[in-house]
Design a protein around this motif. Structure first.
Motif, short mmCIF file in Angstrom:
data_model
loop_
_atom_site.label_atom_id
_atom_site.label_comp_id
_atom_site.label_asym_id
_atom_site.label_seq_id
_atom_site.Cartn_x
_atom_site.Cartn_y
_atom_site.Cartn_z
N LEU A 1 0.66 -4.05 -6.68
CA LEU A 1 1.72 -3.34 -5.96
C LEU A 1 2.37 -2.29 -6.84
N GLN A 2 2.70 -2.69 -8.08
CA GLN A 2 3.37 -1.77 -8.98
C GLN A 2 2.45 -0.62 -9.40
N LYS A 3 1.23 -0.97 -9.78
CA LYS A 3 0.31 0.03 -10.32
C LYS A 3 -0.05 1.12 -9.33
N PHE A 4 -0.09 0.78 -8.08
CA PHE A 4 -0.59 1.73 -7.10
C PHE A 4 0.49 2.36 -6.24
N MET A 5 1.73 2.22 -6.73
CA MET A 5 2.81 2.78 -5.92
C MET A 5 3.27 4.11 -6.45
#
Ligand SMILES: Nc1ncnc2c1ncn2[C@@H]1O[C@H](COP(=O)(O)OP(=O)(O)OP(=O)(O)O)[C@@H](O)[C@H]1O
Ligand SMILES: [Mg+2]
Length: 252
Positions: free
Chosen positions: A87-91
């Motif tokens: 979630l964090q990496k691709f936001m």
């Protein structure tokens, strides 16, 4: 709250989702939009310029394959990828709204076992949200994606419908498939509604009144043409997003 949006092609799903995201943000919610349309369009709609910087989940095949435990030589993935940190990496964030892009979902014969689909499904079913967090899922047009069961984890499906017979036909088909796949709440949202005639048509044809009606708006049309993000508009185009958010919260 996890909300997905569906409807026939071009009826205004992405537009309504962007206006909805804006309204939730105004009311103090943390908004995450997931663009699961194979031809993603949400980034432009909310004014993200660095579109090429967005890492679509589908491109991270290696990572996903590791996560989803693909067995060498087998077309199947074990449905157990851990996705929280993804979630964090691709936001990417813009104006306080976060966006993730899923990328192309390949439909293989006999159903889709592609890792990004598994990850999306997992994310929607396992993601625990606090009451201040909202996930909005923008999807491709039509009914095919419902067969993949990807949206099984959403709380509420909004079906956008415009005052035309073909749009109503698709909307009713989507409602049936969504109900069969166990989505707890399903509501119609009217778009491009010009007058009472349009309202009456929709209510009769759908068998129920849409929970919110978005007018045919020259402001929205011009914003799209000028590349002006709907999430940054100061002028209030319509009260429909406010009404829709109230409804969604009361139904939650
Ligand atoms: N209420 C409205 N008033 C005026 N124009 C609108 C309205 N809603 C949508 N539009 C315009 O209609 C077009 C299609 O809208 P949008 O891209 O939101 O539809 P969509 O359902 O997401 O399409 P797709 O199926 O391709 O994903 C856009 O040009 C948008 O600006
Ligand atoms: Mg769209």
């Amino acid at each position: 709250m996890k909300i997905a949006i569906s409807g026939k092609g071009g009826v205004g799903k992405t537009t309504i989702m962007a206006l909805l995201a804006n309204q939730f943000k105004k009311e103090g919610k943390e908004v995450l939009i997931i663009d699961a349309d194979p031809s993603p369009h949400m980034a432009q709609t909310i004014g993200i310029k660095a579109i090429d910087k967005i890492k679509p989940i589908a491109e991270m095949t290696q990572l996903l394959v590791e996560r989803s435990g693909k067995v060498e030589g087998s077309p199947f993935y074990q449905i157990n990828p851990k996705v929280d940190d993804l979630l964090q990496k691709f936001m990417i964030e813009q104006d306080g709204i976060r966006l993730m892009v899923l990328g192309a979902i390949q439909t293989a014969e006999g159903g889709c076992a592609c890792p990004e689909n598994t990850v999306l499904k997992r994310m929607l079913t396992k993601l625990l949200l606090s009451p201040t967090q909202v996930v909005l899922l923008d999807m491709e047009a039509g009914v095919e994606h419902l067969g993949r069961g990807t949206i099984a984890g959403v709380d509420h499906l909004l079906i956008v419908v415009i005052p035309s017979k073909s749009s109503v036909r698709t909307a009713l088909k989507i409602k049936k498939l969504a109900a069969d796949s166990g989505i707890p709440k399903i509501s119609f949202v009217g778009n491009l509604v010009q007058d009472e005639d349009d309202e009456d048509f929709l209510e009769k044809a759908l068998g129920e009144a849409p929970v919110s009606l978005f007018p045919d708006s020259s402001v929205i049309r011009k914003a799209e043409r000028n590349g002006q993000p709907l999430t940054r508009m100061t002028e209030q185009v319509t009260e429909a997003p406010e009404k829709l958010v109230k409804f969604l919260q009361s139904a939650d």
